[in-house]
Design a protein around this motif. Structure first.
Motif: not given
Length: 436
Positions: A141-150
């Motif tokens: 519901y509050d998804p993370p922002v990941v370093a290696n995602f675009p």
């Protein structure tokens, strides 16, 4: 009562537990910090008991720098933390932590305390787990922002159904990393856990979320036993406050822009401070550069009475005197900036830093620049917006008031004392892994 607090990592991973331990000691308890031997002197200087727990950090400066470089790698830093820095030593950690909790009444664990769960299961000790940054909950519901995602991928607009499936896929990948933990549990005669690296790290009785609701609010898929405490602040270096030189610099002119990379990313700063000094001069602002102990001085063309270079300063005494703060996005540094009520520019490196940066942007108290795109011209442009658009100043001041009104240490210690009143549970109940 005797309370052991186990943590591992940078000062951002240590300081929240020192804050809690000092309050527990003030309430008459015996508080013990169990962590890497590297921090013995700092912990004992704070008047707290210390117990060494492996793995330790290297003492050689170049080895330390290489370790931080691997941990801060955008693509592989998180995997390195799990697979190289912590889990290969889980048997040693378990042995040391078993020694630390001897005669203890309660154990408090850090999100990376993988040996903590087996210790609890073998001893029946009361247990409180903790989370330092919202990303650790891996909420659909509050998804993370990941370093290696675009950078263009915004999971928030995709909904909890899609995000939940994506998180399950990620956890399946992570499950291949925990072989040392599975081996330890087998040797101890403990049943395998369905999710030893995530839900398995949460106490069934109490999970302390050691951050402010300004950063994240409870979600439907958080553990029901979660207590958001507010930040638990500590930033002392012995008895040292602002150095006389820094105090004089601050008194000599207008509020400066402060540039810092915390206690870890500072080791791999590259051109961050060079570009930062250029950005400040371009904007016509004074600057404070907190460069740590192992960074070269600025070239002569950038040396100026308006650019102050210092190794360390307690953030609680510095940030509120700044015009804005530029930092790496570690949750400890982020907390101090939020408390100061000043706008911020975040330059995230790895791990939870991109997620913290995204939260700051959504909150309206700061902006973000990708680490690989940090130049003097881009930093000056972003800082100019922060300093000239009144909305950032107003929102930062509003959030600062809210964070300062919280008392994370008190809330955390009250919750811990409530757990101390409960009976020990000789049988630790966990959902076992599926035999399939």
């Amino acid at each position: 009562m005797k309370i052991v607090l186990h943590t591992y990592g940078s000062l951002g991973d240590l300081h929240p537990y020192i804050a809690i331990a000092l309050e527990l000691k003030a309430r008459g308890h015996q508080a013990v910090i169990a962590t890497a031997g590297f921090y013995r002197n700092k912990i004992e200087a704070a008047g707290l008991e210390f117990h060494p727990v492996r793995p330790d950090f290297p003492t050689d400066v170049e080895q330390q720098r290489e370790l931080v470089r691997l941990i801060m790698d955008k693509q592989n830093g998180t995997e390195y933390v799990f697979r190289q820095a912590i889990l290969p030593y889980v048997q040693e950690t378990y042995a040391d932590l078993m020694s630390a909790v001897r005669d203890a009444d309660l154990l408090v664990t850090h999100p990376l305390s993988f040996a903590g769960t087996p210790v609890v299961e073998k001893t029946g000790i009361r247990w409180v787990s903790s989370i330092l940054s919202p990303m650790s909950f891996l909420s659909a519901y509050d998804p993370p922002v990941v370093a290696n995602f675009p950078s263009w991928l915004n999971l928030r607009i995709l909904g909890p159904g899609f995000n939940g499936a994506l998180i399950r896929l990620a956890k399946n990948q992570f499950s291949s990393w925990d072989e040392p933990l599975r081996q330890l549990r087998t040797q101890l005669g403990l049943s395998p856990l369905a999710d030893s690296m995530f839900e398995g790290m949460n106490s069934p009785d109490l999970v302390l979320a050691l951050f402010s609701e300004a950063l994240a609010t409870p979600q439907p898929d958080w553990p029901k036993q979660t207590c958001i405490t507010g930040f638990t602040f500590y930033d002392r270096n012995g008895d040292t406050g602002l150095s006389p030189e820094l105090a004089s610099f601050l008194d000599a002119g207008d509020p400066p822009i402060v540039f810092t990379l915390g206690s870890s990313a500072v080791w791999v700063a590259d051109k961050f401070y060079l570009e930062s000094a250029k950005a400040a001069l371009k904007l016509g602002y004074r600057a404070v550069l907190l460069v740590g102990n192992n960074n070269p001085s600025l070239p002569k063309e950038l040396q100026s009475k308006d650019i102050g270079v210092f190794d360390y300063a307690p953030y609680s005494e510095l940030f509120h005197r700044a015009a804005a703060i530029v930092h790496q996005g570690g949750v400890g540094t982020t907390a101090q900036v939020l408390r100061s009520g000043r706008p911020m520019l975040v330059v995230p490196f790895s791990n939870d830093q991109p997620d913290n940066a995204a939260r700051i942007t959504r909150l309206g108290v700061g902006r973000t620049i990708d680490r690989d795109r940090y130049t003097a011209s881009r930093a000056a442009k972003e800082l100019d917006r922060l300093l000239r658009e009144p909305g950032y100043q107003a929102k930062a001041a509003e959030v600062g008031t809210k964070v300062r009104a919280e008392n994370g240490v008190k809330v955390a210690c009250d919750a811990i004392e409530t757990q101390l009143k409960k009976d020990k549970n000789p049988t630790f109940h966990r959902v076992p892994a599926s035999p399939v």
